[in-house]
Design an enzyme around this catalytic site. Structure first.
Site, PDB file in Angstrom:
ATOM      1  CG  ASP A   8      -2.362   0.696   1.166  1.00 51.18           C
ATOM      2  OD1 ASP A   8      -2.361   1.471   0.052  1.00 51.18           O
ATOM      3  OD2 ASP A   8      -3.194   0.535   1.908  1.00 51.18           O
ATOM      4  CD  GLU A  10      -3.173   4.809   1.877  1.00 54.09           C
ATOM      5  OE1 GLU A  10      -4.311   5.215   1.288  1.00 54.09           O
ATOM      6  OE2 GLU A  10      -2.574   3.868   1.908  1.00 54.09           O
ATOM      7  CG  HIS A  60      -2.409   3.586  -2.863  1.00 56.11           C
ATOM      8  ND1 HIS A  60      -2.965   3.775  -1.602  1.00 56.11           N
ATOM      9  CD2 HIS A  60      -2.309   4.682  -3.541  1.00 56.11           C
ATOM     10  CE1 HIS A  60      -3.286   5.039  -1.835  1.00 56.11           C
ATOM     11  NE2 HIS A  60      -2.911   5.629  -3.045  1.00 56.11           N
ATOM     12  CG  HIS A 104      -3.629   2.717   6.071  1.00 58.57           C
ATOM     13  ND1 HIS A 104      -4.796   2.341   6.290  1.00 58.57           N
ATOM     14  CD2 HIS A 104      -3.398   2.345   4.678  1.00 58.57           C
ATOM     15  CE1 HIS A 104      -5.446   2.028   5.315  1.00 58.57           C
ATOM     16  NE2 HIS A 104      -4.562   1.982   4.172  1.00 58.57           N
ATOM     17  CG  HIS A 115      -8.190   4.638   4.428  1.00 54.90           C
ATOM     18  ND1 HIS A 115      -6.953   5.113   4.490  1.00 54.90           N
ATOM     19  CD2 HIS A 115      -8.374   3.726   3.493  1.00 54.90           C
ATOM     20  CE1 HIS A 115      -6.252   4.394   3.356  1.00 54.90           C
ATOM     21  NE2 HIS A 115      -7.430   3.669   2.924  1.00 54.90           N
ATOM     22  CD  GLU A 133      -6.612  -0.794   3.615  1.00 55.30           C
ATOM     23  OE1 GLU A 133      -7.457   0.326   3.486  1.00 55.30           O
ATOM     24  OE2 GLU A 133      -5.734  -0.630   3.344  1.00 55.30           O
TER      25      GLU A 133
END
Length: 281
Positions: A8, A10, A60, A104, A115, A133
């Site tokens: 990802d 972030e 991402h 993240h 998020h 996630e």
């Protein structure tokens, strides 16, 4: 020894603001380069540790962020969307260990760019608990018999990973100082730490354990506007918990990821509709 890497953006060192993680943002090209370099560090460490194959899943946003010409040529790459299993696409029982790079904090906690799967989700819970996630993808990996050996990102997700994944190694490349602020390691230092930990994770894979898979999987998601909840209420099996929250029980990790993907797409439709309504006033 086959290693699966979901990466990802972030949670990459040197990344902290929206203009870096959104395609078209002024900082996005630099974030792409940083993301690609940290992916390479994980790939290099995996091969140093004894990996014979490495598969990278660009996880991402549009899932087309990595600079392929700069990636370690020994790794294969899955990119583009939509795919059936999103951030876990391509993960099968053939793999020995999974790495989650650049992850993240989840929706509902304080963390950098926190998020869960979509910025349109204001809350995200599995079986009544806030879920990241990493948690969802780790659950899917467990159904394939694949343990999570390495997680990198901000201090918040690394703390969560250490509590949830038995035997996991973590590399906190930055400390969250707000939603769009961080105290970050230098990218050079972060890559060295990731490479070292990736090597150790492959060599010590026998120390990892699978994430327990619960018999009951109840997904609960909250939205920014009621239209999203109304659209999702039309999906079979979905119940309306409140004006802004829906829930659905599913029977498998595959169905869980499918429901998340469906919710993601319908929430985007609702957001576009609401934006159009506002623009016509």
């Amino acid at each position: 020894m086959k290693v699966y890497i979901s990466v990802d953006m972030e949670g990459i060192s040197g990344v902290a603001t929206y203009d870096q993680i959104i395609r078209g943002g002024s900082g996005y090209p630099r974030a792409q380069a940083l993301m690609t370099a940290e992916t390479n560090a994980a790939v290099e460490g995996a091969f140093e540790g004894g990996a014979t194959e490495v598969l990278v899943n660009d996880s991402h946003g549009t899932m087309n962020n990595l600079l392929h010409e700069d990636l370690d040529p020994r790794a294969r790459v899955i990119f583009g969307n939509p795919t059936a299993f999103c951030m876990a696409e391509g993960l099968t029982s053939d793999f020995d260990v999974a790495f989650y790079i650049g992850y993240h904090a989840p929706a509902g906690v304080e963390g950098l760019l926190a998020h869960s799967f979509s910025g349109l989700f204001t809350s995200f819970k599995l079986n009544g608990e806030i879920a990241s996630e990493a948690s969802i993808n780790g659950l899917f990996a467990a159904t394939r018999g694949v343990p999570v050996g390495l997680v990198t990102g901000d201090d918040v997700i690394c703390d969560i990973a250490e509590r949830e994944f038995p035997g996991v190694l973590t590399v906190p490349v930055k400390i969250a100082h707000g939603f769009q602020a961080a105290n970050s390691l230098s990218p050079t230092y972060a890559r060295a730490a990731i490479r070292k930990s990736a090597r150790a994770a492959v060599q010590g894979v026998e120390k990892t354990r699978l994430l327990p898979v619960p018999d009951r999987l109840r997904l609960e998601i909250g939205f920014q506007n009621p239209l999203a909840a109304e659209l999702l209420e039309a999906v079979p099996g979905v119940s309306r918990v409140s004006n802004l929250v829906i829930a659905r029980e599913v029977e498998s990790a595959e169905d869980l990821l499918g429901m998340i993907g469906t919710t993601y797409e319908l929430a985007a439709v609702a957001a576009k509709t609401m934006f159009l309504r506002e623009s016509l006033k």
